[in-house]
Design an enzyme around this catalytic site. Structure first.
Site, PDB file in Angstrom:
ATOM      1  N   GLU A 276       0.797  -1.221   0.000  1.00  0.00           N
ATOM      2  CA  GLU A 276       0.000   0.000   0.000  1.00  0.00           C
ATOM      3  C   GLU A 276       0.832   1.275   0.000  1.00  0.00           C
ATOM      4  O   GLU A 276       0.388   2.291  -0.536  1.00  0.00           O
ATOM      5  CB  GLU A 276      -0.946   0.013   1.203  1.00  0.00           C
ATOM      6  CG  GLU A 276      -2.016  -1.077   1.141  1.00  0.00           C
ATOM      7  CD  GLU A 276      -3.114  -0.882   2.175  1.00  0.00           C
ATOM      8  OE1 GLU A 276      -3.025   0.081   2.971  1.00  0.00           O
ATOM      9  OE2 GLU A 276      -4.059  -1.684   2.179  1.00  0.00           O
ATOM     10  N   GLU A 323      -6.666  -6.042  -6.742  1.00  0.00           N
ATOM     11  CA  GLU A 323      -7.645  -5.969  -5.654  1.00  0.00           C
ATOM     12  C   GLU A 323      -8.457  -4.672  -5.704  1.00  0.00           C
ATOM     13  O   GLU A 323      -9.153  -4.338  -4.753  1.00  0.00           O
ATOM     14  CB  GLU A 323      -6.935  -6.093  -4.301  1.00  0.00           C
ATOM     15  CG  GLU A 323      -6.250  -7.454  -4.108  1.00  0.00           C
ATOM     16  CD  GLU A 323      -5.625  -7.620  -2.740  1.00  0.00           C
ATOM     17  OE1 GLU A 323      -5.786  -6.706  -1.899  1.00  0.00           O
ATOM     18  OE2 GLU A 323      -4.980  -8.649  -2.512  1.00  0.00           O
TER      19      GLU A 323
END
Length: 377
Positions: A276, A323
């Site tokens: 991230e 995702e």
């Protein structure tokens, strides 16, 4: 009637019972040997693969007189693994069939041990099989294959739940579940549950009907640089505020992500920090292990503060496109973080909890010589 030779995880009898839908006592099975084949561990997952290997033999079980319904259940369970049924002759001359992987489907990687698999993976696999087999006759196998990664995460949540240690002063009362059904399942799931429970005054409650949101355990981490005295937050769109009608759908929060099956909470926190925000965490400080909303959800958070080197140029965008992640990172000083918390301008509960935990432990983190170097946890 047909016979089947099994060599892998189905030799774990609780799993076999779940797949066939009947107790072991009702299954005609006995030890057997398949010559000319060797079992290996599959590099792609915690399960075995099998290949021809002259001069060797494989020990397993033979299941006799299986019905068409038995094979339909076995085909449904094995569907995601691309196995084909192939006729073989066992060492004692019996004719049987065996599930063999399609050529090149799995990569052989050393020997495979049933005992080690049972110690490491049997509980998770049984939980996953229970959900998979609940869909037979209700959902196409292709749909089940598509959600199988989340099925395994939901199964791993049940394994992790048995490791929890919470306040022993609470009531450990009787609970009678009279009905539990899966109303929906995809990335998340929704169960409908009817129950009665023991009351504080004694006796049992009236029946309660509830819906429960089924998710997976998640690791959350707030990166903190004790030298520069600042934190890194991430920002992304969130469905909860959107569905609630909130005008602020992009939220500031700690780095977070689901824990993969077999992964430790600490490893998940480190992996998510790389995915991230592109940062490597040093020592992880545990903050809390808590339910996100225990009244209506299984979602469970393992929260950390992670020490890190956070220079000015560390911010940017990240996340996994696979995702659907589109994530932006922010640097702010400890004082700026606490000003937002005190002004109730942070809408993310784990972030607020982490901020106040950091306020309590900040002096120790800045003065005890702790560094941002990984500690192996």
């Amino acid at each position: 009637m047909r016979h089947l030779f099994i060599y892998g995880t189905l030799r774990h009898l609780p799993l076999l019972e779940l797949v066939l839908g009947r107790p072991t006592a009702a299954i005609d099975l006995s030890p057997a040997v398949l010559p000319g084949y060797r079992v290996f561990a599959a590099a792609e997952g915690p399960f075995p693969t099998i290949a021809k290997d002259s001069g060797t033999e494989t020990v397993g079980l033979v299941l006799r007189d299986l019905s068409a319904d038995d094979f339909a259940r076995l085909d449904f369970y094995e569907g995601a693994f691309d196995y084909d049924l192939v006729p073989v002759t066992l060492a004692d001359g019996q004719a049987a069939e065996v599930y063999l992987p399609q050529p090149g489907r799995w990569t052989s990687e050393g020997p495979w041990s049933l005992a080690q698999w049972e110690a490491d993976w049997a509980a998770l696999s049984c939980h996953a099989a229970r959900e998979v087999m609940s869909y037979i006759g209700k959902r196409p196998r292709a749909e089940v294959d598509a959600i199988f990664p989340m099925i395994r995460r939901r199964a791993y949540q049940q394994v992790l739940a048995k490791q929890g240690q919470h306040d022993p002063r609470t009531l450990g009362g009787k609970i009678d579940i009279t009905r539990r059904s899966r109303a929906y399942a995809n990335f998340f799931a929704l169960d409908e549950i009817s129950l009665r429970h023991e009351t504080f005054k004694g006796g049992m409650s009236a029946q309660i009907d509830r819906e429960v949101f089924i998710s997976a355990d998640a690791a959350l981490v707030l990166p903190y640089d004790p030298v520069r005295d600042r934190v890194l937050l991430v920002e992304q769109i969130r469905m909860g505020p959107l569905a609630r009608g909130d005008d602020t759908c992009w939220q500031l929060e700690p780095i977070a992500g689901h824990i993969d099956p077999g992964e430790t909470q600490q490893a998940a926190a480190r992996r998510e920090a790389l995915e991230e925000a592109g940062i490597t965490l040093g020592k992880l400080e545990p903050v809390a292990n808590v339910y996100a909303s225990p009244g209506n959800a299984t979602e469970f958070f393992h929260i950390f503060v992670g020490l890190a080197d956070l220079p000015d140029l560390i911010t940017g965008t990240g996340g996994l496109a696979s995702e659907g992640e589109d994530i932006r990172s922010h640097l702010m000083s400890f004082d700026e973080l606490m000003a937002l918390a005190d002004a109730q301008a942070l809408a993310n509960a784990p972030l607020v909890a982490s901020a106040y935990w950091l306020a309590r432990h900040r002096e120790r983190l800045r003065s005890d010589g702790t560094t941002a170097k990984p500690d192996g946890t």
